[in-house]
Write an enzyme that holds these catalytic residues in place. Structure first.
Site, PDB file in Angstrom:
ATOM      1  N   GLU A   1      -3.164  -9.866   3.732  1.00 29.61           N
ATOM      2  CA  GLU A   1      -3.960  -9.666   4.952  1.00 29.61           C
ATOM      3  C   GLU A   1      -5.000 -10.753   5.168  1.00 29.61           C
ATOM      4  O   GLU A   1      -5.294 -11.146   6.294  1.00 29.61           O
ATOM      5  CB  GLU A   1      -4.651  -8.298   4.940  1.00 29.61           C
ATOM      6  CG  GLU A   1      -3.736  -7.107   5.140  1.00 29.61           C
ATOM      7  CD  GLU A   1      -3.146  -6.560   3.849  1.00 29.61           C
ATOM      8  OE1 GLU A   1      -3.161  -7.283   2.819  1.00 29.61           O
ATOM      9  OE2 GLU A   1      -2.675  -5.414   3.867  1.00 29.61           O
TER      10      GLU A   1
ATOM     11  N   GLU B   1       0.835  -1.214   0.000  1.00 28.59           N
ATOM     12  CA  GLU B   1       0.000   0.000   0.000  1.00 28.59           C
ATOM     13  C   GLU B   1       0.865   1.259   0.000  1.00 28.59           C
ATOM     14  O   GLU B   1       0.563   2.235  -0.688  1.00 28.59           O
ATOM     15  CB  GLU B   1      -0.947  -0.027   1.214  1.00 28.59           C
ATOM     16  CG  GLU B   1      -2.028  -1.085   1.042  1.00 28.59           C
ATOM     17  CD  GLU B   1      -2.776  -1.412   2.337  1.00 28.59           C
ATOM     18  OE1 GLU B   1      -2.109  -1.698   3.356  1.00 28.59           O
ATOM     19  OE2 GLU B   1      -4.006  -1.377   2.329  1.00 28.59           O
TER      20      GLU B   1
HETATM   21  N1  CAA Z   1       4.751  -7.490  11.461  1.00 34.38           N
HETATM   22  C1  CAA Z   1       5.539  -7.811  12.517  1.00 34.38           C
HETATM   23  N2  CAA Z   1       6.659  -8.602  12.403  1.00 34.38           N
HETATM   24  C2  CAA Z   1       6.958  -9.068  11.185  1.00 34.38           C
HETATM   25  C3  CAA Z   1       6.172  -8.775  10.048  1.00 34.38           C
HETATM   26  C4  CAA Z   1       5.020  -7.948  10.235  1.00 34.38           C
HETATM   27  N3  CAA Z   1       4.219  -7.572   9.193  1.00 34.38           N
HETATM   28  N4  CAA Z   1       6.703  -9.394   8.973  1.00 34.38           N
HETATM   29  C5  CAA Z   1       7.804 -10.035   9.425  1.00 34.38           C
HETATM   30  N5  CAA Z   1       7.955  -9.848  10.754  1.00 34.38           N
HETATM   31  C6  CAA Z   1       9.018 -10.378  11.628  1.00 34.38           C
HETATM   32  C7  CAA Z   1       8.821 -11.856  11.934  1.00 34.38           C
HETATM   33  O1  CAA Z   1       7.911 -12.018  12.975  1.00 34.38           O
HETATM   34  C8  CAA Z   1      10.236 -12.258  12.287  1.00 34.38           C
HETATM   35  O2  CAA Z   1      10.493 -11.828  13.589  1.00 34.38           O
HETATM   36  P1  CAA Z   1      11.322 -12.797  14.593  1.00 34.38           P
HETATM   37  O3  CAA Z   1      12.682 -12.923  13.962  1.00 34.38           O
HETATM   38  O4  CAA Z   1      11.344 -12.047  15.881  1.00 34.38           O
HETATM   39  O5  CAA Z   1      10.585 -14.088  14.643  1.00 34.38           O
HETATM   40  C9  CAA Z   1      11.104 -11.414  11.359  1.00 34.38           C
HETATM   41  O6  CAA Z   1      10.256 -10.330  10.938  1.00 34.38           O
HETATM   42  C10 CAA Z   1      11.549 -12.157  10.121  1.00 34.38           C
HETATM   43  O7  CAA Z   1      10.396 -12.717   9.486  1.00 34.38           O
HETATM   44  P2  CAA Z   1      10.278 -14.273   9.091  1.00 34.38           P
HETATM   45  O8  CAA Z   1      11.089 -15.114  10.020  1.00 34.38           O
HETATM   46  O9  CAA Z   1       8.812 -14.577   8.994  1.00 34.38           O
HETATM   47  O10 CAA Z   1      10.971 -14.235   7.657  1.00 34.38           O
HETATM   48  P3  CAA Z   1      10.646 -15.177   6.421  1.00 34.38           P
HETATM   49  O11 CAA Z   1      11.695 -14.852   5.408  1.00 34.38           O
HETATM   50  O12 CAA Z   1      10.485 -16.584   6.827  1.00 34.38           O
HETATM   51  O13 CAA Z   1       9.223 -14.680   5.886  1.00 34.38           O
HETATM   52  C11 CAA Z   1       7.581 -13.036   5.207  1.00 34.38           C
HETATM   53  C12 CAA Z   1       9.087 -13.386   5.366  1.00 34.38           C
HETATM   54  C13 CAA Z   1       6.962 -13.922   4.124  1.00 34.38           C
HETATM   55  C14 CAA Z   1       7.523 -11.570   4.778  1.00 34.38           C
HETATM   56  C15 CAA Z   1       6.849 -13.256   6.552  1.00 34.38           C
HETATM   57  O14 CAA Z   1       7.572 -12.607   7.572  1.00 34.38           O
HETATM   58  C16 CAA Z   1       5.458 -12.719   6.573  1.00 34.38           C
HETATM   59  O15 CAA Z   1       4.567 -13.365   6.058  1.00 34.38           O
HETATM   60  N6  CAA Z   1       5.235 -11.546   7.191  1.00 34.38           N
HETATM   61  C17 CAA Z   1       3.912 -10.952   7.339  1.00 34.38           C
HETATM   62  C18 CAA Z   1       3.434 -10.325   6.050  1.00 34.38           C
HETATM   63  C19 CAA Z   1       2.031  -9.795   6.232  1.00 34.38           C
HETATM   64  O16 CAA Z   1       1.118 -10.528   6.515  1.00 34.38           O
HETATM   65  N7  CAA Z   1       1.840  -8.479   6.028  1.00 34.38           N
HETATM   66  C20 CAA Z   1       0.549  -7.834   6.166  1.00 34.38           C
HETATM   67  C21 CAA Z   1       0.403  -7.231   7.532  1.00 34.38           C
HETATM   68  S1  CAA Z   1      -1.216  -6.595   7.834  1.00 34.38           S
HETATM   69  C22 CAA Z   1      -1.288  -5.093   7.030  1.00 34.38           C
HETATM   70  O17 CAA Z   1      -0.348  -4.679   6.398  1.00 34.38           O
HETATM   71  C23 CAA Z   1      -2.581  -4.322   7.167  1.00 34.38           C
HETATM   72  C24 CAA Z   1      -2.679  -3.052   6.417  1.00 34.38           C
HETATM   73  O18 CAA Z   1      -3.329  -2.976   5.403  1.00 34.38           O
HETATM   74  C25 CAA Z   1      -2.034  -1.813   6.871  1.00 34.38           C
END
Ligand code: CAA
Length: 258
Positions: free
Chosen positions: A132, A112
């Site tokens: 999401e 976004e």
């Molecule tokens: N919020 C908080 N922490 C996050 C994060 C997020 N959106 N994305 C990643 N992190 C953190 C993880 O929790 C992890 O922390 P720890 O090391 O303390 O465990 C660290 O970043 C590294 O992430 P991963 O170990 O998960 O890394 P990966 O390479 O295995 O995966 C990823 C990467 C696919 C991006 C995965 O982290 C992921 O799916 N993240 C969430 C993505 C997501 O769902 N975003 C949407 C959020 S909601 C939103 O954005 C609403 C809106 O419209 C405003």
């Protein structure tokens, strides 16, 4: 220019650079980051030495979305009272062009944020999406609206309802990004584009940006009217005389922003 928590701020010539800097969580966007980012954009918008803004993250991640940890215990009323998205709305009021230099994850709020920029240079490694739905929520910072406008309803529906990201190349095919380049040069490429636009007459650049955005959100008639008035307005700038004069005299123009 002072760095803010989670935001590195710099300037190269007429280009202001904002770098999201929260690498431990893949640049997850907490409220502080968005607040600081938008405030710094507004400062750059007021700074006459800056003509274009480049927004970037790091190679691994532009931004992996809103901070899930910060949101997970929220309730409807607390979310409503926070009204966090009014900060996001201020991005669309920035007059200067904003170029996103995107590598790695641009997910959820990261996607976004990218779509709030005017142009996007992506690295081949970029993964762009709105995951999401997988969290039981939905985009809240404009994702359902801007994605549809950018890639069309069918593709947007697929991305929004599966939550699966698309690659940079696919994003390019759908017009979601301007250019895809090897990961080593995505930032340099964004800077090249920014410097080129930064060499153009700034008042014309700002009015063109505003006018083009009318085409997205307003009926054709009012967009045409805006364009016409802006066109006439530019004839009062020194840069318009300089630009057309330089053409007639077969020399390079020197634009001052007046
Ligand atoms: N919020 C908080 N922490 C996050 C994060 C997020 N959106 N994305 C990643 N992190 C953190 C993880 O929790 C992890 O922390 P720890 O090391 O303390 O465990 C660290 O970043 C590294 O992430 P991963 O170990 O998960 O890394 P990966 O390479 O295995 O995966 C990823 C990467 C696919 C991006 C995965 O982290 C992921 O799916 N993240 C969430 C993505 C997501 O769902 N975003 C949407 C959020 S909601 C939103 O954005 C609403 C809106 O419209 C405003």
């Amino acid at each position: 220019m002072e760095n803010q928590e989670f935001i590195l701020i710099s300037q190269e010539g007429s280009v202001g650079i904002l770098q999201i800097n929260r690498p431990k969580v893949l640049n997850a966007l907490n409220l502080k980051i968005i607040n600081n980012l938008v405030t710094e954009m507004e400062k750059m918008d007021q700074d006459e030495t800056i003509r274009v803004i480049v927004l970037t993250g790091n190679q691994r991640s532009f931004a992996a979305g809103a901070d899930i940890e910060e949101m997970r215990n929220e309730k409807t009323v607390s979310m409503l009272l926070k009204d966090q998205f009014s900060v996001w709305d201020r991005i669309s009021l920035i007059n200067k062009p904003i170029i996103a230099a995107v590598s790695g994850f641009a997910l959820g709020g990261g996607c976004e944020l990218m779509m709030n920029c005017d142009m996007v240079i992506a690295s081949e490694t970029a993964l762009i999406g709105q995951p999401e739905v997988k969290l039981g929520i939905m985009p809240g910072a404009g994702g359902t609206q801007r994605l549809v406008k950018n890639v069309g309803l069918m593709k947007a529906m697929e991305m929004l309802l599966t939550g699966d990201p698309i690659t940079a190349r696919e994003a390019k095919a759908y017009g979601l990004v301007n250019k895809v380049v090897p990961v080593e040069c995505y930032f340099a490429e964004a800077m090249k584009l920014a410097k080129k636009i930064g060499s153009m007459p700034p008042v014309a650049v700002q009015l063109i940006k505003k006018s083009a955005k009318k085409a997205v959100d307003q009926p054709l008639e009012s967009g045409l009217q805006y364009e016409r008035n802006a066109f006439y307005l530019l004839f009062s700038t020194e840069d318009s005389k300089e630009g057309m004069g330089a053409f007639a005299e077969k020399r390079h123009p020197h634009f001052t922003g007046r």
